[in-house]
Design a protein around this motif. Structure first.
Motif, PDB file in Angstrom:
ATOM      1  N   LEU A 220      29.783  13.730  31.914  1.00  0.00           N
ATOM      2  CA  LEU A 220      29.141  15.499  30.948  1.00  0.00           C
ATOM      3  C   LEU A 220      28.464  15.695  32.272  1.00  0.00           C
ATOM      4  O   LEU A 220      28.257  16.535  31.791  1.00  0.00           O
ATOM      5  CB  LEU A 220      28.160  14.824  30.189  1.00  0.00           C
ATOM      6  N   VAL A 221      28.094  15.597  33.179  1.00  0.00           N
ATOM      7  CA  VAL A 221      26.822  16.666  34.253  1.00  0.00           C
ATOM      8  C   VAL A 221      28.164  16.757  35.372  1.00  0.00           C
ATOM      9  O   VAL A 221      27.827  18.042  35.520  1.00  0.00           O
ATOM     10  CB  VAL A 221      25.805  15.039  35.056  1.00  0.00           C
ATOM     11  N   VAL A 222      29.344  16.160  35.632  1.00  0.00           N
ATOM     12  CA  VAL A 222      29.817  16.243  36.917  1.00  0.00           C
ATOM     13  C   VAL A 222      30.906  17.263  36.523  1.00  0.00           C
ATOM     14  O   VAL A 222      31.213  18.124  36.641  1.00  0.00           O
ATOM     15  CB  VAL A 222      30.145  14.850  37.005  1.00  0.00           C
ATOM     16  N   ALA A 223      31.414  17.239  34.884  1.00  0.00           N
ATOM     17  CA  ALA A 223      32.447  18.476  34.439  1.00  0.00           C
ATOM     18  C   ALA A 223      31.874  19.590  34.017  1.00  0.00           C
ATOM     19  O   ALA A 223      32.328  20.125  34.274  1.00  0.00           O
ATOM     20  CB  ALA A 223      33.106  17.622  33.054  1.00  0.00           C
ATOM     21  N   ALA A 224      30.284  19.449  33.616  1.00  0.00           N
ATOM     22  CA  ALA A 224      29.614  21.234  33.784  1.00  0.00           C
ATOM     23  C   ALA A 224      29.364  21.536  35.178  1.00  0.00           C
ATOM     24  O   ALA A 224      30.032  22.994  35.466  1.00  0.00           O
ATOM     25  CB  ALA A 224      28.149  20.117  33.190  1.00  0.00           C
ATOM     26  N   ILE A 225      29.342  20.855  36.131  1.00  0.00           N
ATOM     27  CA  ILE A 225      29.366  21.288  37.249  1.00  0.00           C
ATOM     28  C   ILE A 225      30.443  21.677  37.592  1.00  0.00           C
ATOM     29  O   ILE A 225      30.580  22.786  38.678  1.00  0.00           O
ATOM     30  CB  ILE A 225      28.345  20.252  38.236  1.00  0.00           C
ATOM     31  N   ILE A 226      31.749  21.296  37.914  1.00  0.00           N
ATOM     32  CA  ILE A 226      33.236  21.979  38.436  1.00  0.00           C
ATOM     33  C   ILE A 226      33.202  21.955  37.820  1.00  0.00           C
ATOM     34  O   ILE A 226      34.365  23.905  38.136  1.00  0.00           O
ATOM     35  CB  ILE A 226      34.075  20.142  38.655  1.00  0.00           C
ATOM     36  N   GLY A 227      32.830  22.343  36.759  1.00  0.00           N
ATOM     37  CA  GLY A 227      33.347  23.592  35.777  1.00  0.00           C
ATOM     38  C   GLY A 227      32.899  24.362  36.241  1.00  0.00           C
ATOM     39  O   GLY A 227      33.914  25.689  35.961  1.00  0.00           O
ATOM     40  N   THR A 230      33.972  25.866  40.035  1.00  0.00           N
ATOM     41  CA  THR A 230      35.534  25.842  39.979  1.00  0.00           C
ATOM     42  C   THR A 230      35.987  27.515  38.735  1.00  0.00           C
ATOM     43  O   THR A 230      36.782  28.228  39.138  1.00  0.00           O
ATOM     44  CB  THR A 230      37.118  25.167  39.958  1.00  0.00           C
ATOM     45  N   ARG A 231      35.503  26.759  37.783  1.00  0.00           N
ATOM     46  CA  ARG A 231      35.811  28.339  36.623  1.00  0.00           C
ATOM     47  C   ARG A 231      37.380  27.990  35.872  1.00  0.00           C
ATOM     48  O   ARG A 231      37.771  28.563  35.742  1.00  0.00           O
ATOM     49  CB  ARG A 231      35.709  29.570  36.531  1.00  0.00           C
ATOM     50  N   TRP A 232      38.521  26.889  36.709  1.00  0.00           N
ATOM     51  CA  TRP A 232      38.985  26.536  36.777  1.00  0.00           C
ATOM     52  C   TRP A 232      39.763  25.739  35.072  1.00  0.00           C
ATOM     53  O   TRP A 232      38.960  25.159  34.307  1.00  0.00           O
ATOM     54  CB  TRP A 232      40.277  25.467  37.341  1.00  0.00           C
ATOM     55  N   LEU A 233      40.388  26.833  33.869  1.00  0.00           N
ATOM     56  CA  LEU A 233      40.319  26.696  32.714  1.00  0.00           C
ATOM     57  C   LEU A 233      40.611  24.647  32.459  1.00  0.00           C
ATOM     58  O   LEU A 233      39.263  25.358  31.391  1.00  0.00           O
ATOM     59  CB  LEU A 233      41.069  27.177  32.066  1.00  0.00           C
ATOM     60  N   PRO A 234      41.618  24.440  32.765  1.00  0.00           N
ATOM     61  CA  PRO A 234      41.826  22.375  31.910  1.00  0.00           C
ATOM     62  C   PRO A 234      39.662  22.502  32.120  1.00  0.00           C
ATOM     63  O   PRO A 234      39.338  21.263  31.454  1.00  0.00           O
ATOM     64  CB  PRO A 234      42.340  22.169  33.133  1.00  0.00           C
ATOM     65  N   ILE A 235      39.528  22.346  33.519  1.00  0.00           N
ATOM     66  CA  ILE A 235      38.387  22.004  33.803  1.00  0.00           C
ATOM     67  C   ILE A 235      36.912  21.884  32.949  1.00  0.00           C
ATOM     68  O   ILE A 235      36.795  21.417  31.603  1.00  0.00           O
ATOM     69  CB  ILE A 235      37.780  21.964  34.926  1.00  0.00           C
ATOM     70  N   ARG A 236      37.207  23.349  32.114  1.00  0.00           N
ATOM     71  CA  ARG A 236      36.074  24.188  31.644  1.00  0.00           C
ATOM     72  C   ARG A 236      36.674  23.313  29.602  1.00  0.00           C
ATOM     73  O   ARG A 236      35.719  23.264  29.291  1.00  0.00           O
ATOM     74  CB  ARG A 236      36.412  25.441  31.406  1.00  0.00           C
ATOM     75  N   LEU A 237      37.866  23.595  29.177  1.00  0.00           N
ATOM     76  CA  LEU A 237      38.333  22.886  28.556  1.00  0.00           C
ATOM     77  C   LEU A 237      37.834  21.489  28.226  1.00  0.00           C
ATOM     78  O   LEU A 237      36.909  21.357  26.997  1.00  0.00           O
ATOM     79  CB  LEU A 237      39.405  23.579  28.348  1.00  0.00           C
ATOM     80  N   ASN A 240      33.581  21.835  27.830  1.00  0.00           N
ATOM     81  CA  ASN A 240      33.265  22.084  26.276  1.00  0.00           C
ATOM     82  C   ASN A 240      34.265  20.656  25.302  1.00  0.00           C
ATOM     83  O   ASN A 240      32.828  21.216  24.250  1.00  0.00           O
ATOM     84  CB  ASN A 240      34.322  23.726  26.015  1.00  0.00           C
ATOM     85  N   PHE A 241      35.065  20.305  25.275  1.00  0.00           N
ATOM     86  CA  PHE A 241      35.169  19.586  24.473  1.00  0.00           C
ATOM     87  C   PHE A 241      34.414  17.866  24.631  1.00  0.00           C
ATOM     88  O   PHE A 241      34.545  17.516  23.448  1.00  0.00           O
ATOM     89  CB  PHE A 241      36.676  18.901  24.543  1.00  0.00           C
ATOM     90  N   TYR A 242      34.168  18.178  25.763  1.00  0.00           N
ATOM     91  CA  TYR A 242      32.880  16.751  25.898  1.00  0.00           C
ATOM     92  C   TYR A 242      31.832  16.288  25.819  1.00  0.00           C
ATOM     93  O   TYR A 242      30.996  15.908  24.967  1.00  0.00           O
ATOM     94  CB  TYR A 242      33.662  16.087  27.786  1.00  0.00           C
TER      95      TYR A 242
END
Length: 410
Positions: A220-227, A230-237, A240-242
């Motif tokens: 949860l934390v790592v995905a939020a930080i990387i998203g 990077t602002r890379w859409l797959p990571i942000r998606l 969001n869903f996670y």
């Protein structure tokens, strides 16, 4: 004298081989459920009882009902969590992860294909007018779901009050950060009230293994930080869903309105339009398996500018994001479930969570209804859909197919 005659006794199969055969049979049963289980968690539970309890005896009826109660307390897709918990009991985490893949793959594949088809039609300027009727029908489905949940949840003044406050807050603050706060407050309210009314009893201290919880929290934390970096859409998606998969209580009926709030209203239609969302939700009513597979539809359309490979990546990111949190959490809690059951306050908090969830459904249905408010035909479709669902036993897929046919004819 040495007896050299061959023994007539057949060799006993190795225990590991027998176990693997049992696992294979279990996965086959899961696949059959994945392509036949229609109607959401309640219908899924009936099929689990028939296939997994009565036919195969993987668990007892009491164990199944206890697991269902546990999963209703946790955020995430309850019927999926129940199934993976049974697999965890039978064969540990490896079988549980395989079970998750077998269970979700058919529905995810269908919803991904539906999104690719809609995007193809739009890209080739082929009208989607034939979906006009299924959009108000989707609103009818949501009103029916909210009505059914409300009948079960709003049984006293406190629950009605919590639901009303949640609905008002959801309407005023259309933000993805409001629902988890509202759900938390609802759960705390009924838990505190329970503590005031009930005599506290001595309980043995919980013995908790924190590994799966820490895994859930780390992702949860790592995905939020990387998203965020990077602002890379797959990571942000995925993030969001996670996040939503970690905070949604009440199953698919709650998932849909919250997805609408975040990805249509809050995101200002950056990912998909209201018409696309409602069309996808109506299609999801015809698909067996978990309702949460609808997120694959959203993820696919959100990546439409990246071509088919990007859309498939979006589907996988959305699917992994929505299903993994509930899986990690059920693995975490299941290990000390027998101890947790003695704390009745845990069950009491569920009352407030369910009441708040129902209020949030109401707050999301209203914006979904607004485009149809001035259209007599759309209102008629919504009302007819609700009446058919409430007073007949016509399967959901037939209602949707009829709506599509009417769209082609009229």
């Amino acid at each position: 004298m040495l007896d050299i005659r061959p023994s007539l006794k057949l060799p006993t199969p190795p225990r590991e081989k027998v176990r693997r055969i049992r696992y294979f049979i279990f996965l086959k049963d899961v696949f059959i459920l994945a392509i036949t289980a229609m109607g959401g968690p309640q219908a899924h539970l009936a099929l689990y009882l028939e296939v997994l309890v009565k036919k195969r005896a993987y668990v007892t009826e009491e164990e199944l009902m206890e697991l269902t109660a546990l999963c209703s307390i946790l955020p995430g897709p309850s019927s999926t969590q129940t199934l993976t918990a049974i697999a965890f009991k039978i064969g540990g985490p490896n079988l549980a992860y395989l079970t998750l893949l077998v269970w979700i793959t058919p529905a995810v594949a269908i919803m991904t294909a539906a999104a690719l088809s809609i995007n193809y039609l739009q890209a080739h300027q082929i009208s989607l007018d034939f979906t006009h009727f299924i959009q108000p029908m989707a609103v009818g489905f949501m009103i029916y779901a909210g009505f059914q949940i409300g009948r079960k949840v709003f049984t006293n003044a406190m629950r009605v009050g919590i639901g009303s406050v949640a609905a008002i807050l959801g309407l005023i603050f259309q933000s993805p950060y409001i629902p988890p706060i509202v759900l938390l407050i609802g759960g705390i309210t009924t838990a505190v009230q329970f503590n005031k009314l009930e005599r506290q009893e001595h309980k043995d201290p919980l013995q908790i293994q924190w590994s799966n919880f820490l895994l859930w929290l780390a992702i949860l934390v790592v995905a939020a930080i990387i998203g965020g970096i990077t602002r890379w859409l797959p990571i942000r998606l995925f993030e969001n869903f996670y996040r939503n998969g970690s905070l949604i209580f009440g199953g698919g009926q709650v998932l849909i309105p919250l997805m609408f709030t975040e990805f249509v209203l809050f995101k200002k239609k950056q990912y998909l339009t209201q018409e696309e969302f409602l069309s996808g939700y109506a299609i999801a009513q015809t698909v067996p398996g978990p309702v949460f597979a609808f997120t694959a539809f959203i993820g696919t359309l959100a990546m439409r500018d990246y071509g088919i490979p990007g859309q498939l990546l979006g589907s996988m990111a959305a699917t992994a994001g929505i299903f993994l949190p509930g899986t990690f959490l059920i693995f975490f809690v299941y290990r000390f479930w027998n101890q947790l059951k003695q704390y009745r306050v845990v069950r009491a908090s569920l009352e407030g969570i369910n009441a708040a969830s129902t209020g949030l459904i109401v707050s999301a249905i209203i914006p979904m209804f607004e485009p149809s408010a001035g259209n007599i035909l759309d209102i008629s479709v919504i009302v007819t859909t609700f009446l058919l669902l409430n007073f007949t036993k016509i399967p959901h897929p037939i209602i949707v197919v009829v709506g599509l046919l009417l769209g082609f004819i009229l």
